[in-house]
Every structure is written in structure tokens, then in C-alpha cells.
Design an enzyme around this catalytic site. Structure first.
Site: not given
Length: 255
Positions: A67, A162, A166
Site C-alpha cells: 500500500d 485530482y 497531478k
């Protein structure tokens, strides 16, 4: 410019997010090119299925359940690689998630998941790979799987956080290039930014049902994970003096 993968054959590559989608596509291409590929992901059974499919290829896939939002699991995985396979030559940071959330009324837990997976985990794996490369005098290659959304903000519901994560990857690519230059290191860094790729990413985010994926992508020209694997092979194939800093790749006709 001579394009060749010869110097990487037999060498160790770590690919995060290797259980499905883009990460699996990259792992498969690198195994076919003769690398010893260590896949890091939570779904070890999916990587084991891929490893079985790749038996008989010139390289090999080693699945390690990891993980990447847990630093101790990343460190354990890197320790296993160093003790069992040897120096790391390539790191591909492909692990990434979306979540169905936004800024105006979003869920903090989801925000943390997005940044922990897409940005912070990338920092940790990069640090560990570079430490190992420098300790073993390896002029290796770090590749971040970014996205078009790391350069322009898409007008698409639920992608705000998101995209923010990025954009961080875009900045970290240039930051690392400058850091490596400052110590005269020949380790290379590349960001690969795909447009639309047909994967389960949006379904896993809860943005659509898995059964709706085909209809979701039907009208949009899209890449497939193997295309991104080919892009990784391309940047690795360039001569050592060439740095492909950013590679944007879109499907022909993407809207």
C-alpha cells in the site's frame, strides 16, 4: 539518435500500481524487454495473474503486496528488492487514484487519499530509488506517470483535487531535475502525461459503474495501457545524454 533497450536488460525496475491499468501495461512491456520488474500494489493476486501470463518472457515480474500510502510498506518493499534482486535501475511511479469529490463540499479523507497516493507516495519511492542508485553508482531513470490534467485544468466534475495532485507531479519533475543537476548526477527524470486512457480509474473512483465503462469511453478517442507502456520503453531507450523531460501522449482524435 540510437534507440536501444540493451543496457536495461536484466536490470531491476520497480513499477507502482502494477496490479491493473497503466501500471500493469507498463510492467508487462518491461518484462517483455527483459527487465526484472518488481510490481508494487495492494492487489497482489492481480499481479500474480499477470506474472503467470508473462512466464516464458525474457524478464520476470515479482509481485509485492504494498500500500503506497503507507511509508513503512514502501520501505519494506525496497528492502526486499535490495536484498533479493540487487540495485534498482528504473522506477516508474504509476500508482494513482481518483475519488468522487470536489472542493466546494468535498470529503477530507478522500482528499488525503488522492494526495497520499498520487503525490506523497511518489516522493517517497523516488527518494528511496535515488538513494539506492547513488549508493550503487547507477545512472538510473525515474519516470512519473502524470496526466494532461497535471498541465491544464480539465472542466470535468470531480477532477479538481485530482488535478491539483497531478500539478504537483509536474512541479516535482522539474524540482528533481534541478536537484540532480546540482549534484552533477546523471540519473534521468521523465514525466509522461497521457490524455484519456481506457482503464478502471473512473469506475474505481465511483464516478461511473464498471458496467458503464465501455459506454463512457465509447465517444471519446482513448489510449490503452499498452500505449503508455510503449511510451515508457521509448524514453528508456533514448541515449544516456538525452533527457525526455516531458512526454504528452494523446489518442488521435481525442476530444
Amino acid at each position: 539518435m540510437v534507440i536501444s533497450m540493451e543496457r536495461w536488460r536484466g536490470k531491476v525496475a520497480i513499477v507502482t500500481g502494477a496490479s491493473s491499468g497503466v501500471g500493469a501495461g507498463i510492467a508487462e512491456k518491461l518484462v517483455e524487454e527483459g527487465l526484472q520488474v518488481v510490481g508494487l500494489a495492494r492487489r497482489k493476486e492481480k499481479m500474480e495473474e499477470l506474472a503467470k501470463k508473462l512466464e516464458g518472457k525474457s524478464g520476470k515480474l515479482y509481485p509485492i503486496k504494498t500500500d503506497v500510502t503507507k511509508e513503512e510498506e514502501i520501505l519494506q518493499a525496497f528492502k526486499w528488492v535490495k536484498e533479493n534482486l540487487g540495485p534498482i535501475h528504473v522506477l516508474v511511479n504509476s500508482a494513482g487514484i481518483m475519488r468522487k469529490t470536489n472542493l466546494r463540499e468535498g470529503d477530507t479523507t478522500m482528499w488525503k487519499e488522492i494526495f497520499d497516493t498520487n503525490t506523497l507516495a511518489l516522493c517517497i519511492t523516488t527518494r528511496e530509488a535515488i538513494k539506492d542508485m547513488r549508493a550503487n553508482n547507477v545512472d538510473g531513470h525515474i519516470i512519473h506517470i502524470n496526466t494532461i490534467g497535471g498541465h491544464t485544468v480539465p472542466n470535468f466534475e470531480y477532477l479538481s483535487v485530482y488535478s491539483g495532485a497531478k500539478w504537483g507531479v509536474t512541479a516535482l519533475t522539474e524540482t528533481l531535475r534541478q536537484e540532480l543537476n546540482s549534484i552533477k548526477s546523471k540519473i534521468r527524470i521523465t514525466s509522461i502525461s497521457p490524455g484519456v486512457v481506457f482503464t478502471e480509474l473512473i469506475a474505481n473512483a465511483g464516478i461511473c459503474e464498471h458496467s458503464q465503462l465501455e459506454s463512457f469511453y465509447k465517444d471519446a478517442a482513448s489510449l490503452v495501457p499498452e500505449d503508455i507502456g510503449d511510451a515508457v520503453v521509448y524514453v528508456l531507450s533514448t541515449p544516456q545524454h538525452v533527457q525526455v523531460h516531458e512526454l504528452i501522449i494523446r489518442a488521435n482524435g481525442e476530444t
